[in-house]
Motif scaffolding. Structure first.
Motif, PDB file in Angstrom:
ATOM      1  N   THR A 153      26.059  84.201  40.208  1.00  0.00           N
ATOM      2  CA  THR A 153      24.760  84.706  40.653  1.00  0.00           C
ATOM      3  C   THR A 153      24.683  84.658  42.169  1.00  0.00           C
ATOM      4  N   GLU A 154      23.852  85.531  42.718  1.00  0.00           N
ATOM      5  CA  GLU A 154      23.640  85.572  44.156  1.00  0.00           C
ATOM      6  C   GLU A 154      22.358  84.825  44.502  1.00  0.00           C
ATOM      7  N   TRP A 155      22.291  84.330  45.754  1.00  0.00           N
ATOM      8  CA  TRP A 155      21.082  83.655  46.198  1.00  0.00           C
ATOM      9  C   TRP A 155      19.879  84.597  46.131  1.00  0.00           C
ATOM     10  N   ASN A 156      20.079  85.873  46.445  1.00  0.00           N
ATOM     11  CA  ASN A 156      18.963  86.818  46.392  1.00  0.00           C
ATOM     12  C   ASN A 156      18.360  86.902  45.001  1.00  0.00           C
ATOM     13  N   MET A 211      18.206  84.431  42.874  1.00  0.00           N
ATOM     14  CA  MET A 211      17.417  83.210  42.720  1.00  0.00           C
ATOM     15  C   MET A 211      16.128  83.282  43.535  1.00  0.00           C
ATOM     16  N   LYS A 212      16.209  83.867  44.719  1.00  0.00           N
ATOM     17  CA  LYS A 212      15.007  84.004  45.546  1.00  0.00           C
ATOM     18  C   LYS A 212      13.975  84.873  44.849  1.00  0.00           C
ATOM     19  N   ALA A 240      16.987  76.278  41.194  1.00  0.00           N
ATOM     20  CA  ALA A 240      16.785  77.333  42.188  1.00  0.00           C
ATOM     21  C   ALA A 240      16.084  76.773  43.425  1.00  0.00           C
ATOM     22  N   MET A 267      18.522  74.967  45.606  1.00  0.00           N
ATOM     23  CA  MET A 267      19.287  75.931  46.396  1.00  0.00           C
ATOM     24  C   MET A 267      18.462  76.404  47.596  1.00  0.00           C
ATOM     25  N   GLU A 268      17.186  76.699  47.340  1.00  0.00           N
ATOM     26  CA  GLU A 268      16.295  77.176  48.402  1.00  0.00           C
ATOM     27  C   GLU A 268      16.162  76.130  49.508  1.00  0.00           C
ATOM     28  N   LEU A 327      19.405  75.605  51.547  1.00  0.00           N
ATOM     29  CA  LEU A 327      19.644  76.684  52.493  1.00  0.00           C
ATOM     30  C   LEU A 327      18.758  76.527  53.727  1.00  0.00           C
TER      31      LEU A 327
END
Length: 300
Positions: free
Chosen positions: A5-8, A10-11, A72, A75-76, A79
């Motif tokens: 999965t990409e961070w986008n 999850m965002k 998630a 991760m946020e 970052l």
């Protein structure tokens, strides 16, 4: 299928989880709502789970969605913290959403915001001041001042102070009603109080600790509206000093000792306090208690 999965993704997932609709998430993220929908579908396909129940009223998290949220959010936060490590303390910026009891937000936190503005002009506080405490779990707020500290979860909590409650009434009310020399005299009086129908926290069910069956002349979910009603002589009101002292139209009854006490807490997810702006606002709130020693009893 590539299951990375990409961070986008999850965002976008977090935005929908917090805001409840793809249109609101798209507006916040600056992308088309159709893109939000496609990315949520893509993430569900990659994970092979259903993250949201789609309803006409909006998107609600499934059990799998609820399970994904804390990961998630980690991760946020990781970052954001990594980016902040690359900038200096003078560059604290961004938005911090704070939830507080209504009167604390209005009379204690809001007047202090100019101090933050002058020190960090790019740091913005969004204040949710209301009688029903907003949720840390859904990140409706990121820092919460509360009478109800979270019972579960990875939160940092600190007891700010003990808050005391006293009885107040307008001079006009006291002149036109029987005298009050002791608590038992209150049975002959009327009161302004909260509505107790679930619209406010049960921690505000405090009047009944003094009078088992108080006669209420007016009820509202707003303590500011209660105070305004009491100022007109509508009844006696139970208030903390930081609410009562904002008025010059109320007189304290039985002032020599507190009648009810509560503990005031501040809480935030542990991962958020790794981020400089959240840590700064957390410390700012704690310092406010020290600046108002006549209104609060500091407990730690």
């Amino acid at each position: 299928m590539d299951r990375q999965t990409e961070w986008n993704d999850m965002k976008i997932f977090l935005a929908v989880a917090r805001l409840g609709t793809i249109s609101s998430a798209g507006e916040k993220l600056g992308i088309e709502h159709s893109t939000v929908s496609r990315r949520i579908d893509r993430l569900e396909a990659l994970l092979n789970v259903v993250l949201f129940d789609r309803r006409r009223s909006g998107y609600t998290l499934t059990n799998a969605g609820h399970s994904l949220v804390p990961h998630a959010e980690q991760m946020e936060s990781a970052l954001i913290a990594a980016v902040e490590e690359c900038i200096g303390e003078d560059d604290i910026k961004g938005v911090v959403r704070v939830g507080t009891p209504e009167a604390f937000g209005i009379h204690v936190l809001a007047p202090s915001l100019m101090e933050i503005r002058e020190k960090y002009p790019r740091l913005q506080i969004e204040l949710i001041a209301q009688p029903q405490f907003p949720s840390l779990v859904s990140r409706e707020v990121e820092i919460l001042v509360t009478l109800d500290p979270p019972k579960m979860g990875r939160y940092k909590m600190s007891r700010l102070a003990q808050i005391n409650y006293f009885l107040y009434a307008s001079p006009g009310y006291l002149e036109s009603h029987p005298p009050i020399d002791k608590l038992s005299d209150l049975t002959h009086h009327e009161f302004v109080d909260y509505i107790h129908d679930g619209s406010v926290t049960e921690r505000y069910r405090i009047l009944e600790e003094l009078i088992p069956e108080p006669r209420r002349s007016f009820c509202t979910n707003s303590v500011i509206a209660q105070r305004a009603a009491a100022e007109t002589g509508l009844g006696i009101i139970l208030l903390t000093p930081y609410v009562a002292q904002a008025s010059d139209k109320l007189v304290c009854i039985l002032p020599h000792q507190p009648l009810v006490t509560r503990s005031l807490w501040v809480a935030a997810p542990e991962d958020l306090l790794k981020i400089k702006r959240h840590r700064y606002v957390w410390n700012h709130i704690r310092n406010l208690i020290n600046q108002h020693t006549t209104l609060f009893n500091r407990t730690n």
